[in-house]
Design an enzyme around this catalytic site. Structure first.
Site, PDB file in Angstrom:
ATOM      1  N   ASP A 114       0.855  -1.182   0.000  1.00  0.00           N
ATOM      2  CA  ASP A 114       0.000   0.000   0.000  1.00  0.00           C
ATOM      3  C   ASP A 114       0.894   1.236   0.000  1.00  0.00           C
ATOM      4  O   ASP A 114       1.380   1.666  -1.037  1.00  0.00           O
ATOM      5  CB  ASP A 114      -0.926  -0.085   1.222  1.00  0.00           C
ATOM      6  N   ASP A 170      -7.232  -8.263   6.976  1.00  0.00           N
ATOM      7  CA  ASP A 170      -8.231  -8.065   8.022  1.00  0.00           C
ATOM      8  C   ASP A 170      -8.748  -6.638   8.065  1.00  0.00           C
ATOM      9  O   ASP A 170      -8.121  -5.704   7.571  1.00  0.00           O
ATOM     10  CB  ASP A 170      -7.615  -8.361   9.396  1.00  0.00           C
TER      11      ASP A 170
HETATM   12  P1  IMP Z   1       1.963  -0.335   3.759  1.00  0.00           P
HETATM   13  O1  IMP Z   1       2.983  -0.399   4.852  1.00  0.00           O
HETATM   14  O2  IMP Z   1       1.168   0.931   3.763  1.00  0.00           O
HETATM   15  O3  IMP Z   1       2.485  -0.703   2.385  1.00  0.00           O
HETATM   16  O4  IMP Z   1       0.829  -1.341   4.115  1.00  0.00           O
HETATM   17  C1  IMP Z   1       0.994  -2.635   4.088  1.00  0.00           C
HETATM   18  C2  IMP Z   1       0.217  -3.267   5.225  1.00  0.00           C
HETATM   19  O5  IMP Z   1      -1.002  -2.581   5.512  1.00  0.00           O
HETATM   20  C3  IMP Z   1      -0.165  -4.633   4.792  1.00  0.00           C
HETATM   21  O6  IMP Z   1       0.762  -5.567   5.337  1.00  0.00           O
HETATM   22  C4  IMP Z   1      -1.531  -4.822   5.374  1.00  0.00           C
HETATM   23  O7  IMP Z   1      -1.398  -5.424   6.631  1.00  0.00           O
HETATM   24  C5  IMP Z   1      -2.095  -3.470   5.585  1.00  0.00           C
HETATM   25  N1  IMP Z   1      -3.077  -3.071   4.550  1.00  0.00           N
HETATM   26  C6  IMP Z   1      -2.912  -2.199   3.530  1.00  0.00           C
HETATM   27  N2  IMP Z   1      -4.018  -2.081   2.784  1.00  0.00           N
HETATM   28  C7  IMP Z   1      -4.926  -2.916   3.338  1.00  0.00           C
HETATM   29  C8  IMP Z   1      -6.292  -3.256   3.007  1.00  0.00           C
HETATM   30  O8  IMP Z   1      -6.892  -2.784   2.031  1.00  0.00           O
HETATM   31  N3  IMP Z   1      -6.879  -4.154   3.816  1.00  0.00           N
HETATM   32  C9  IMP Z   1      -6.267  -4.707   4.907  1.00  0.00           C
HETATM   33  N4  IMP Z   1      -5.001  -4.436   5.241  1.00  0.00           N
HETATM   34  C10 IMP Z   1      -4.338  -3.539   4.470  1.00  0.00           C
END
Ligand code: IMP
Ligand code: MG
Length: 192
Positions: A114, A170
C-alpha cells in the site's frame, strides 16, 4: 456469516491461478540464483521465505506448497494499522527478524503493498544482514497509494485504492478467513 462484505474483487479461483503462476516465477528465479552459486536447487538449504505476519499467512501457506525445494520459513510481524484504522500509521517491527540471513536467498512476502512503509522497513533491516539475494512479493498492489518507493519482484494483482479484506487481510482483526478478496460495505469502515 459475513454481513459487512459488499462485493468480491478477486475470486478464489483467480487467486489460486495467480499463486501457481507466482510460484513458478519464484522457482525460476531461485533456481537461477542457486545454479549461479553452483548449487543444486533441490537440496541446498539457503532459501528462506519470510512472511509478514499476520496478513501474509494464508497467501504464504498456499504459495510455499507450490515451491518444490528445500526452504525454511522465518516469520516477522509488522504493525501499521492500529485497531480500526484503515490507513497506515507508519510501519514498525512487532517481532525480531530471523537472524543468520547472511548468504541466504530471501523472499519476503506480504498480503498487500500500500504505502510501501512495511516492505521498505523490512527490506532495509534484512539488507543489513547481507543476504545473497533479496526479493519481495505481494498478493495485492495498491499502486496509487505509495508514499515510499519500493520495488517488488512478484505481484499477484493490482487493485484500486479500496480497503479490502479476506485471504489473510483483516479489518480490525476480522475477515482474514474469508476465502476471496472483498470490499467491505462503506458503512462498515470508518471514513479515512
Ligand atoms: P503499507 O505499509 O502501507 O504498504 O501497508 C501494508 C500493510 O497494511 C499490509 O501488510 C496490510 O497489513 C495493511 N493493509 C494495507 N491495505 C490494506 C487493506 O486494504 N486491507 C487490509 N489491510 C491492508
Ligand atoms: Mg500487514
Amino acid at each position: 456469516m459475513f454481513p459487512e462484505i459488499d462485493r468480491i474483487l478477486v475470486t478464489r479461483e483467480q487467486i489460486a491461478q495467480r499463486v501457481t503462476a507466482m510460484a513458478s516465477e519464484i522457482v525460476r528465479d531461485l533456481k537461477a540464483d542457486l545454479e549461479k552459486d553452483g548449487e543444486s536447487p533441490l537440496d541446498e538449504d539457503r532459501v528462506i521465505i519470510i512472511p509478514i505476519m499476520t496478513g501474509a499467512m494464508i497467501f504464504v501457506a498456499d504459495l510455499v506448497r507450490e515451491l518444490p525445494m528445500k526452504l525454511s520459513l522465518g516469520l516477522v510481524a509488522v504493525s501499521s494499522y492500529p485497531g480500526e484504522s484503515v490507513t497506515s500509521k507508519g510501519a514498525h517491527l512487532a517481532s525480531e527478524l530471523p537472524a543468520d540471513l547472511e548468504g541466504k536467498h530471501i523472499i519476503v512476502l506480504d498480503d498487500i503493498l500500500d504505502s510501501g512503509q512495511t516492505l521498505a522497513t523490512v527490506k532495509a533491516l534484512i539488507q543489513e544482514q547481507n543476504p545473497a539475494s533479496l526479493r519481495m512479493g505481494v498478493m495485492l498492489d495498491k499502486k496509487t497509494n505509495r508514499t515510499i518507493d519500493v520495488k517488488v519482484d512478484y505481484v499477484g494483482f493490482e487493485i484500486p485504492d479500496e480497503f479490502v479484506v479476506g485471504y489473510g487481510l483483516d479489518f480490525n482483526g476480522y475477515y482474514r478467513n474469508y476465502p476471496e478478496i472483498a470490499v467491505l460495505k462503506p458503512d462498515a469502515i470508518p471514513s479515512r
